[in-house]
Design a protein around this motif. Structure first.
Motif, PDB file in Angstrom:
ATOM      1  N   ILE A   1      41.052  28.466  42.124  1.00 36.52           N
ATOM      2  CA  ILE A   1      41.493  29.848  42.005  1.00 36.52           C
ATOM      3  C   ILE A   1      40.277  30.744  42.268  1.00 36.52           C
ATOM      4  N   LEU A   2      40.410  31.638  43.236  1.00 40.02           N
ATOM      5  CA  LEU A   2      39.329  32.537  43.610  1.00 40.02           C
ATOM      6  C   LEU A   2      39.849  33.971  43.574  1.00 40.02           C
ATOM      7  N   PRO A   3      39.438  34.764  42.603  1.00 41.16           N
ATOM      8  CA  PRO A   3      39.939  36.139  42.490  1.00 41.16           C
ATOM      9  C   PRO A   3      39.299  37.048  43.540  1.00 41.16           C
ATOM     10  N   VAL A   4      39.822  36.973  44.763  1.00 36.90           N
ATOM     11  CA  VAL A   4      39.240  37.655  45.917  1.00 36.90           C
ATOM     12  C   VAL A   4      39.981  38.934  46.268  1.00 36.90           C
ATOM     13  N   TYR A   5      41.309  38.873  46.287  1.00 38.52           N
ATOM     14  CA  TYR A   5      42.079  39.951  46.892  1.00 38.52           C
ATOM     15  C   TYR A   5      42.321  41.095  45.918  1.00 38.52           C
ATOM     16  N   GLY A   6      42.136  42.327  46.445  1.00 38.26           N
ATOM     17  CA  GLY A   6      42.217  43.516  45.612  1.00 38.26           C
ATOM     18  C   GLY A   6      43.492  44.302  45.727  1.00 38.26           C
ATOM     19  N   TYR A   7      44.482  43.799  46.462  1.00 44.01           N
ATOM     20  CA  TYR A   7      45.777  44.473  46.501  1.00 44.01           C
ATOM     21  C   TYR A   7      46.522  44.200  45.194  1.00 44.01           C
ATOM     22  N   ALA A   8      47.556  44.984  44.920  1.00 46.74           N
ATOM     23  CA  ALA A   8      48.330  44.813  43.686  1.00 46.74           C
ATOM     24  C   ALA A   8      48.911  43.408  43.628  1.00 46.74           C
ATOM     25  N   GLY A   9      48.540  42.645  42.608  1.00 43.83           N
ATOM     26  CA  GLY A   9      48.969  41.254  42.489  1.00 43.83           C
ATOM     27  C   GLY A   9      47.987  40.273  43.077  1.00 43.83           C
ATOM     28  N   GLY A  10      46.974  40.777  43.801  1.00 44.14           N
ATOM     29  CA  GLY A  10      45.930  39.888  44.300  1.00 44.14           C
ATOM     30  C   GLY A  10      45.096  39.338  43.155  1.00 44.14           C
TER      31      GLY A  10
END
Length: 334
Positions: free
Chosen positions: A279-288
């Motif tokens: 799991i890599l918390p990369v994306y900054g869109y809603a729900g990313g």
């Protein structure tokens, strides 16, 4: 609970193996009443552990279940049984393959004992000509008694491959080489001239151990999919002490889940439904993944959803607070 096994039960010149049968396909055969294939009895020792003439075997059969019927309470009972054994050099657990990886991981988290423990099973039953149970049990026994297996935590032996309990997973519903898991096996055992040739590809690693005496928490798993708007989330969150979501890719969800996770006070662990990877918390869109982490969700590292559930179950049953649970997952304390 069976009595403790002590050295006095066998000669001191022999190695000693505990064989713990729990059911599964390896102990199954067609039901004489036509109900299909069911677990009925422990496998025959003579047929399955050939080549170990110098080994003293003590057998246990705490239950006889198909693995979909195995619960964390059964896993806890196995942990207690193995922890009570004395004077053995190794232990083998025969188990149904559907939840074998979960029992292996639970024991990885909770079992402290001086001898190796190896889980195995079979994909075909005793009535089939290609029954793979004898070979898998022989490999597991030889692995459990091998000095290089000490200190590695519970292992899974299947089709000659040896797997770490943290990463092993069932990758095929019917093939005899049904187990895999990225980055693959940590060892291999082959038979050459009647002798076992065992090789590990890496050294033992540090384990973090936990000691729950009971499993009182309730943890549920939800599965993400395209177009999911959170159906079932509120109901699961209301009845559980914590949630695990098998999310998309590196840990992403539809936008509708973000406010739900922001609103909960309970631990929500984000795993992936993908076959392998962290799991890599990369994306900054809603729900990313980055927004989920800011909302309080806990990345599961490389654990799949059902193993993340067991870890969360253990931690919550021990009474750990939200911040402590996050630290265990983020620091890889498993």
């Amino acid at each position: 609970m069976p009595a403790r096994y002590s050295p006095a039960m066998s000669s001191s010149s022999s190695r000693r193996l505990a064989l713990v049968h729990t059911g599964g396909t390896i102990a199954s055969r067609p039901d004489p009443h036509g109900a299909g294939v069911t677990p009925q009895q422990a496998p025959s020792l003579d047929a399955q552990i050939s080549g170990l003439d110098d080994v003293q075997i003590v057998s246990f059969q705490p239950f006889t279940l198909p693995s979909p019927h195995v619960t964390p309470q059964h896993m806890l009972a196995l942990q207690a049984l193995l922890g009570s054994l004395e004077g053995v050099d190794g232990a083998v657990i025969t188990h149904g393959t559907d939840t074998l990886e979960e029992t292996a991981f639970f024991l990885h988290l909770t079992l402290q004992c001086p001898f190796p423990v190896v889980l195995t099973g079979s994909m075909r039953h005793t009535g089939e000509l290609s029954w793979d149970g004898p070979g898998n049990l022989r490999d597991a026994a030889q692995t459990a008694l091998h000095p290089q297996s000490v200190g590695r935590g519970p292992l899974v032996a299947f089709g000659g491959d040896l797997f770490d309990a943290r990463t092993v997973t069932k990758v095929h519903t019917s093939a005899v080489d049904a187990f895999g898991g990225y980055p693959g096996p940590i060892g291999r055992i082959d038979q050459t001239g009647g002798q076992a040739a065992l090789r590990y590809f890496a050294g033992p690693e540090t384990r973090w151990l936990y000691a729950p005496t009971s499993l009182t928490a309730k943890v549920e798993v939800l599965y993400a999919y395209a177009g999911w708007q959170g159906e079932g989330y509120a109901e699961a969150e209301a009845r559980a002490d914590g949630l695990v979501i098998a999310a998309l890719g590196t840990g992403n969800l539809p936008a509708e889940l973000l406010p739900m996770i922001e609103a909960t006070q309970k631990p929500v662990v984000i795993a992936t439904r993908t076959h392998a990877g962290p799991i890599l918390p990369v994306y900054g869109y809603a729900g990313g993944g980055a927004t989920l982490k800011r909302a309080g969700a806990i990345p599961a590292s490389f654990l799949n959803a059902h193993k993340a559930r067991l870890l969360l179950l253990v931690l919550l049953s021990l009474g750990l607070e939200h911040a402590e649970v996050r630290r265990v997952f983020e620091e890889g304390r498993f």
